[in-house]
Design a protein around this motif. Structure first.
Motif, PDB file in Angstrom:
ATOM      1  N   MET A  11       0.951  -1.157   0.024  1.00  0.00           N
ATOM      2  CA  MET A  11       0.087   0.024   0.081  1.00  0.00           C
ATOM      3  C   MET A  11       0.796   1.218   0.096  1.00  0.00           C
ATOM      4  N   ALA A  12       1.849   1.071   0.711  1.00  0.00           N
ATOM      5  CA  ALA A  12       2.855   2.443   0.756  1.00  0.00           C
ATOM      6  C   ALA A  12       3.492   2.664  -0.562  1.00  0.00           C
ATOM      7  N   LEU A  13       3.991   1.702  -1.062  1.00  0.00           N
ATOM      8  CA  LEU A  13       4.594   1.798  -2.508  1.00  0.00           C
ATOM      9  C   LEU A  13       3.476   2.291  -3.480  1.00  0.00           C
ATOM     10  N   GLY A  14       2.155   1.788  -3.500  1.00  0.00           N
ATOM     11  CA  GLY A  14       1.350   2.407  -4.398  1.00  0.00           C
ATOM     12  C   GLY A  14       0.937   3.787  -3.940  1.00  0.00           C
ATOM     13  N   ALA A  15       1.188   4.172  -2.629  1.00  0.00           N
ATOM     14  CA  ALA A  15       0.902   5.717  -2.339  1.00  0.00           C
ATOM     15  C   ALA A  15       1.952   6.583  -3.328  1.00  0.00           C
ATOM     16  N   TYR A  16       3.221   6.151  -3.037  1.00  0.00           N
ATOM     17  CA  TYR A  16       4.309   6.938  -3.592  1.00  0.00           C
ATOM     18  C   TYR A  16       4.165   6.976  -5.269  1.00  0.00           C
ATOM     19  N   MET A  17       3.471   5.926  -5.743  1.00  0.00           N
ATOM     20  CA  MET A  17       3.218   5.987  -7.269  1.00  0.00           C
ATOM     21  C   MET A  17       2.111   7.069  -7.559  1.00  0.00           C
ATOM     22  N   VAL A  18       1.040   7.012  -6.603  1.00  0.00           N
ATOM     23  CA  VAL A  18      -0.036   8.383  -6.629  1.00  0.00           C
ATOM     24  C   VAL A  18       0.682   9.701  -6.398  1.00  0.00           C
ATOM     25  N   LEU A  19       1.439   9.670  -5.378  1.00  0.00           N
ATOM     26  CA  LEU A  19       1.920  10.977  -5.218  1.00  0.00           C
ATOM     27  C   LEU A  19       2.909  11.475  -6.336  1.00  0.00           C
ATOM     28  N   GLY A  20       3.527  10.687  -6.874  1.00  0.00           N
ATOM     29  CA  GLY A  20       4.707  10.956  -7.981  1.00  0.00           C
ATOM     30  C   GLY A  20       3.863  11.308  -9.184  1.00  0.00           C
ATOM     31  N   LEU A  21       2.684  10.677  -9.520  1.00  0.00           N
ATOM     32  CA  LEU A  21       2.007  10.855 -10.819  1.00  0.00           C
ATOM     33  C   LEU A  21       0.941  12.015 -10.692  1.00  0.00           C
ATOM     34  N   SER A  22       0.326  12.209  -9.514  1.00  0.00           N
ATOM     35  CA  SER A  22      -0.635  13.051  -9.570  1.00  0.00           C
ATOM     36  C   SER A  22      -0.756  13.864  -8.152  1.00  0.00           C
ATOM     37  N   GLY A  23       0.505  13.998  -7.506  1.00  0.00           N
ATOM     38  CA  GLY A  23       0.483  14.979  -6.288  1.00  0.00           C
ATOM     39  C   GLY A  23       0.317  16.107  -6.654  1.00  0.00           C
ATOM     40  N   GLY A  24       0.608  16.867  -7.946  1.00  0.00           N
ATOM     41  CA  GLY A  24       0.304  18.114  -8.189  1.00  0.00           C
ATOM     42  C   GLY A  24      -1.135  18.558  -8.090  1.00  0.00           C
ATOM     43  N   TYR A  25      -2.082  17.486  -8.016  1.00  0.00           N
ATOM     44  CA  TYR A  25      -3.503  17.746  -7.721  1.00  0.00           C
ATOM     45  C   TYR A  25      -3.920  17.462  -6.434  1.00  0.00           C
ATOM     46  N   LEU A  26      -4.943  18.457  -5.928  1.00  0.00           N
ATOM     47  CA  LEU A  26      -5.080  18.275  -4.470  1.00  0.00           C
ATOM     48  C   LEU A  26      -5.726  16.682  -4.277  1.00  0.00           C
ATOM     49  N   VAL A  27      -6.647  16.252  -5.100  1.00  0.00           N
ATOM     50  CA  VAL A  27      -7.205  14.960  -4.980  1.00  0.00           C
ATOM     51  C   VAL A  27      -6.218  13.859  -4.973  1.00  0.00           C
TER      52      VAL A  27
END
Length: 400
Positions: free
Chosen positions: A298-314
């Motif tokens: 789950m933590a690994l998936g979190a950094y994928m999300v943050l890296g790809l879409s962390g520029g958007y608040l959602v």
């Protein structure tokens, strides 16, 4: 060698211990949350602290590192005494010490004195690492993971909501007021524990030197302990990379938010605390290693999300929730595994594990600050993901 390791507690000592009722569990959870918050109040305030003392973002991030280094020292040098000294009295002295150090931080005239006070705050705030072995010792074996998870949920809520409180108070009343208020809380908490917390007589009869020597003995003899410490260090490094740099990212041109919004993300991350009792229950039923694997993924998936879409608040919100749930699930399951290894030495087992854990957190804070300074948000997400991947490799291969 058996004299270095603590003898099994006597039946009379076990019988003398109070029953672990619901009120006592919640008191332990409240205590963990209020005390551990001392270590994280500074994170949403780093930019404001930097402006006060006219230092760079990477320099200001050293305050977070100093507090975590102090916490690590407290776990290494003080927490083992929970197997030798009466825990309640030790915790009361630490709480009063924390109050004094927090007051010193609030009044610090220079960055150097604030950093020194931050180290001492960390040392005196290791109280939760004395309470957790107590909870594990009092809990029935079949429910140990669930009860440790419940106590840990208080600690996790304290970690995350501390950022919300300090971010809001810092934005409206100044960062010094955060430390002043925390000092008062420690005094009030000491009075509450003096009234309600049970005494817990120690079992270890040796010297402090032999107590400390036993840390090395336990580490050498127990491969699962070494693995858990290394996995915990890696996963908490990933956690610290994110939370140390979040305030800088939110105040950057990407968002233009202040410390109050950075603190709000503590509320978002508090969802992770809900995973603590569930993770403990999963560790009881499916085994700790299964729950640890799930948390790391789950933590690994979190950094994928943050890296790809962390520029958007959602995307940032989704990444925070995934990261906190994953990290806390892995951590609770790791502790459940560690507490099961040598019941008579739980304070020292916890010392070894948590020293590794917060050493990783300190490394993550430093590396995260450097990654932000040189490579910005993509660098932060990359190094965070690397730490999580390392945790997965260690968990699946080391010591097998």
């Amino acid at each position: 060698m058996s004299e270095v390791l603590t003898p099994t507690p006597t039946a009379s000592r076990v019988a003398a211990l109070p029953r672990l009722d619901a009120a006592l569990v919640w008191l332990m959870a409240l205590t963990c949350g209020l005390v551990v918050a001392n270590i994280y109040y500074n994170q949403p305030l780093l930019a404001a602290i930097g402006r006060t003392f006219r230092v760079s973002d990477s320099h200001a991030s050293l305050i977070a590192t100093a507090t975590q280094v102090g916490y690590t020292l407290g776990m290494l040098l003080v927490v083992p005494l929970g197997d030798k000294l009466e825990r309640k009295r030790l915790m009361l002295w630490m709480l009063l010490g924390a109050a004094g150090c927090l007051a010193a931080a609030a009044l610090a005239p220079t960055f150097g004195l604030l950093a020194a006070a931050s180290v001492l705050i960390g040392i005196c705030s290791a109280v939760p690492q004395l309470l957790l072995p107590m909870a594990a010792h009092l809990a029935p074996e079949a429910d140990r993971g669930r009860i440790v998870g419940r106590v840990m949920s208080g600690l996790l809520i304290g970690i995350l909501l501390s950022r919300t409180v300090s971010g809001y108070v810092g934005a409206h009343l100044g960062w010094r007021m955060v430390f002043e208020g925390a000092a008062g809380l420690m005094i009030a908490l000491a009075a509450l524990l003096a009234w309600r917390l049970p005494t817990d007589q120690p079992a270890f009869q040796g010297t402090y030197a032999s107590l400390m020597q036993s840390l090395f003995t336990l580490t050498r003899e127990l491969a699962p302990l070494r693995r858990s410490a290394l996995v915990g260090a890696s996963i908490f490094a990933a956690f610290s990379v994110f939370w140390t740099t979040l305030a800088f990212y939110l105040e950057s041109p990407a968002y233009h938010y202040g410390s109050d919004v950075a603190g709000f993300f503590g509320l978002v991350g508090a969802v992770g605390a809900l995973a603590a009792p569930l993770a403990g229950k999963t560790a009881d039923t499916r085994g700790p290693r299964y729950a640890i694997t799930l948390g790391i993924i789950m933590a690994l998936g979190a950094y994928m999300v943050l890296g790809l879409s962390g520029g958007y608040l959602v995307g940032l919100v989704a990444g925070v929730i995934l990261l906190d749930v994953g990290v806390q699930a892995a951590h609770i399951s790791n502790q459940t595994l560690v507490f099961s290894l040598r019941p008579e030495a739980r304070s020292r087992l916890n010392t070894v594990y948590m020293t590794g854990y917060f050493t990783g957190g300190s490394i993550g804070s430093v590396v995260g600050g450097l990654a932000w300074m040189h490579y910005g948000w993509p660098g932060v997400c990359t190094i965070g993901g690397v730490f999580v991947a390392l945790a997965l490799v260690l968990h699946r291969s080391y010591g097998r």
